[in-house]
Design an enzyme around this catalytic site. Structure first.
Site, PDB file in Angstrom:
ATOM      1  CG  HIS A 278      -0.285   0.009   2.529  1.00 24.63           C
ATOM      2  ND1 HIS A 278       0.235   1.153   3.095  1.00 24.63           N
ATOM      3  CD2 HIS A 278      -0.046  -0.994   3.414  1.00 24.63           C
ATOM      4  CE1 HIS A 278       0.753   0.857   4.277  1.00 24.63           C
ATOM      5  NE2 HIS A 278       0.610  -0.440   4.492  1.00 24.63           N
TER       6      HIS A 278
ATOM      7  CB  CYS B  17       1.731  -3.659   4.933  1.00 27.49           C
ATOM      8  SG  CYS B  17       0.165  -4.269   5.592  1.00 27.49           S
TER       9      CYS B  17
END
Length: 161
Positions: A108, A124
């Protein structure tokens, strides 16, 4: 004899170099600098893009709330709507496996460029929003994503930079 390159259209994250590679034909790639998960939150493995979202909403995982309740508990119930300042940034690729479905791992965007090149996230991989918007447009659903393991004998800490 085929070249020893991954097929075009795959995403590969190399933790030691803090680089994400989007493979192209003929052994070429687009390379993006990234941040990765800190300590044991980096989860090497093979995934596929099971969802893609623009300006995604965000809710912390139970593990995030357990590790840092003072930071994340306030978002437990209602999360945070998408938009500037949201931890998932401008775009997100949601990583799935056949066995687990949604793994809660994401690739992201971020509006904090100081975190790129560091092991600081809750698992992440993150790119600056501008790079994430570019990657998002190039990666179709169901694309293969490989989070490569750390090289034997190396450790990555949150203070790399």
């Amino acid at each position: 004899m085929a070249a020893p390159y991954p097929p075009a259209g795959e995403v590969h994250v190399i933790p030691e170099t803090f680089r994400l590679y989007l493979t192209l034909p003929e052994g070429r790639a687009i390379v993006y600098p990234v941040r990765i998960g800190k300590d044991d939150l980096y989860e090497p493995g093979t995934y596929f893009v099971g969802a893609k979202k623009e300006w995604p909403s965000w809710t912390p995982t139970p593990g995030m709330i357990e590790r840092e309740p003072e930071k994340y508990a306030k978002y437990e119930e209602s999360g945070m709507p998408g938009g500037p300042g949201n931890p998932l940034g401008a775009r997100a690729l949601y990583l799935f496996t056949e066995e687990r479905g949604d793994t809660f791992l994401r690739i992201h965007g971020t509006d904090d460029p100081n975190t790129i090149g560091r092991a600081v996230s809750n698992g992440c991989a993150g790119l600056i929003n501008e790079h994430m918007i570019d990657l998002y447009a190039r990666v179709p659903m169901n694309s293969r994503v490989v989070l490569h393991p750390h090289m034997q004998g190396t450790t990555i800490s949150g203070n790399n930079g």
